[in-house]
Design an enzyme around this catalytic site. Structure first.
Site: not given
Lengths: 257, 200
Positions: B81, B180, B182
């Protein structure tokens, strides 16, 4: 280009997952963290967690448990329940929660929405709008904590919170909660067209056809609890979620040519 | 065996990345100090927030040079990001210079009909000749207001948001993803797993 939003909505009571019918008749479903793990495996894109007792009992959010839940979520998580201040919102985000969902406090403290939006961004500031029909079948904004109907019309309430800084509205139909009757399409269409922000609707959804219809009417997110944690007709506990290809198809059917 | 360091300098949420790496059984650790970079075979730079703020934070903990040295040593670096945006020359968001590992500059996402800023939500990503992506249907979770144009050099994956956004950039051992991983469940896990298998 947006993708379909089909969001499991988990109701927490004392660290357990519960489901309800019209927010009464509570049934214990299981451990929330376990359920989250299962939804992870099923590639759910977004999850919402509500602590239904926090505001009523006047206690703080269960930060430890929220952190535990967030740590099992490998997708964006929204949390609501007992968020009363800007500090609460910031703390929530620091624990790994993507969206702060305000309900009770947003209606009693008009500045809270703006404060939270300033702290975490309006895209992460969601206001939950509960609706219930009076004995005369009139739709009213409903307050869980006091179990009473507000005077304000549902549409006015939606517009007001968005003006105050909410980046998303969750419309929760208390009468249809857990009932598998399908949603109130006229209501959701009216709310979706009254505000410029994404609207997510919960209450009554039982299948992809209904989700498709809701998306076609301008709703951004379809949220459901019972659909994904119960197997009908006997409401046996079974965590399920449609295959992404099926969700995509249902969404494509809802989009204009 | 890969050992992935994750920069922990107040720039983002390194713990979420750590958790996903642990979940896919990749040995990972948080690196709050630059000397810890040498404990790892890879480095991840997560980032959330304002560009200039992030550069200041990296400066304050003396991490800029060590990151550049890690890259020089050939070890793989992945910016996530804002971490990806920091790889370039700079951003329209601020005045500070980026790490200079990529030739491009970040621009503000233009708001348009149906395209609110920030770009927040899942988007399908198209990739080409990428070491991080599989061929086929992939989607990831994005939250950002600034972007790298997909027409810039070293872009290996992109998505559509009114404009064509660079989703992934790659140049030798330097990698960046705008989304992202994650927060992108199995797609993010697969991507991080591939990253961890890259060798110097």
């Amino acid at each position: 280009m947006t993708l379909p939003r089909l969001i499991p909505c988990l109701l927490l009571r004392e660290r357990g997952l519960w489901k309800s019918r019209r927010f009464r008749d509570w049934t214990y479903v299981g451990d929330a963290v376990n359920a989250i793990k299962i939804f992870n495996e099923k590639e759910v894109d977004e999850l919402v967690l509500f602590d239904v007792d926090a505001s009523k009992s006047g206690r703080a959010p269960d930060w430890e448990y929220i952190e535990e839940c967030a740590s099992e979520c490998f997708m964006p998580l929204g949390y609501g329940g007992g968020i009363r201040s800007r500090d609460d919102a910031e703390k929530l985000v620091s624990l790994g929660v993507e969206k702060v969902i305000l309900n009770t406090a947003a209606w009693t403290s008009p500045d809270l929405i703006g404060d939270v939006a300033a702290a975490v961004g309006s895209c992460s500031t969601v206001v939950c709008l509960d609706v219930k029909r009076t004995w005369r079948r009139a739709l009213r904004r409903y307050e869980h904590a006091s179990k009473s109907a507000a005077r304000e019309s549902v549409l006015d309430a939606a517009v007001r919170v968005v003006d105050a800084g909410a980046g998303e509205v969750i419309l929760q139909d208390v009468d249809r909660d857990g009932m598998f009757t399908g949603p109130d399409y006229e209501l959701l269409e009216a709310v979706a067209s009254s505000v410029p922000v994404p609207v997510t609707v919960a209450g009554g959804f039982s299948g992809l056809e209904e989700a498709s219809e809701a998306w076609a009417r301008g709703v951004s997110g379809v949220a459901a609890g019972s659909w994904f944690v119960f197997q009908r007709p006997h409401r046996a506990v079974l965590i399920s979620y449609p295959a992404y290809a099926d969700i995509r198809q249902a969404w494509e059917r809802s989009q204009p040519e | 065996m890969a050992r992935v360091g994750i920069v922990d300098a107040g720039l983002g949420n390194p713990r979420s990345v750590l958790r996903m790496l642990e979940h896919i059984e990749v040995d990972a650790f948080l690196a709050a100090e630059s000397h810890q970079f040498d404990d790892g075979t890879h480095l991840i730079l997560p980032g959330v927030g304002h560009f200039d703020d992030a550069v200041k934070k990296l400066d304050r903990v003396g991490m800029v040079e060590p990151i550049l040295q890690l890259v020089q040593s050939g070890r793989p670096l992945l910016g996530i990001c804002l971490g990806m945006q920091l790889l370039g020359q700079g951003s329209e968001e601020g005045e500070a210079p980026g790490l200079g590992l990529m030739p491009w500059t970040c621009k503000a996402l233009p708001a348009g009909a149906g395209y609110r800023v920030p770009h927040m939500g899942w988007s399908e990503v198209d990739s080409d000749a990428s070491q991080l992506h599989a061929n086929g249907d992939e989607r990831f979770y994005f939250v950002h207001s600034y972007y790298v144009d997909a027409g810039e050099p070293h872009v290996t994956a992109s998505c559509d948001y009114g404009v064509r956004i660079a989703a992934t950039v790659e140049s030798q051992n330097v990698f960046g993803v705008q989304f992202h991983p994650e927060k992108s469940h199995r797609y993010g896990m697969a991507l991080l797993e591939r990253f961890s298998r890259l060798t110097a």
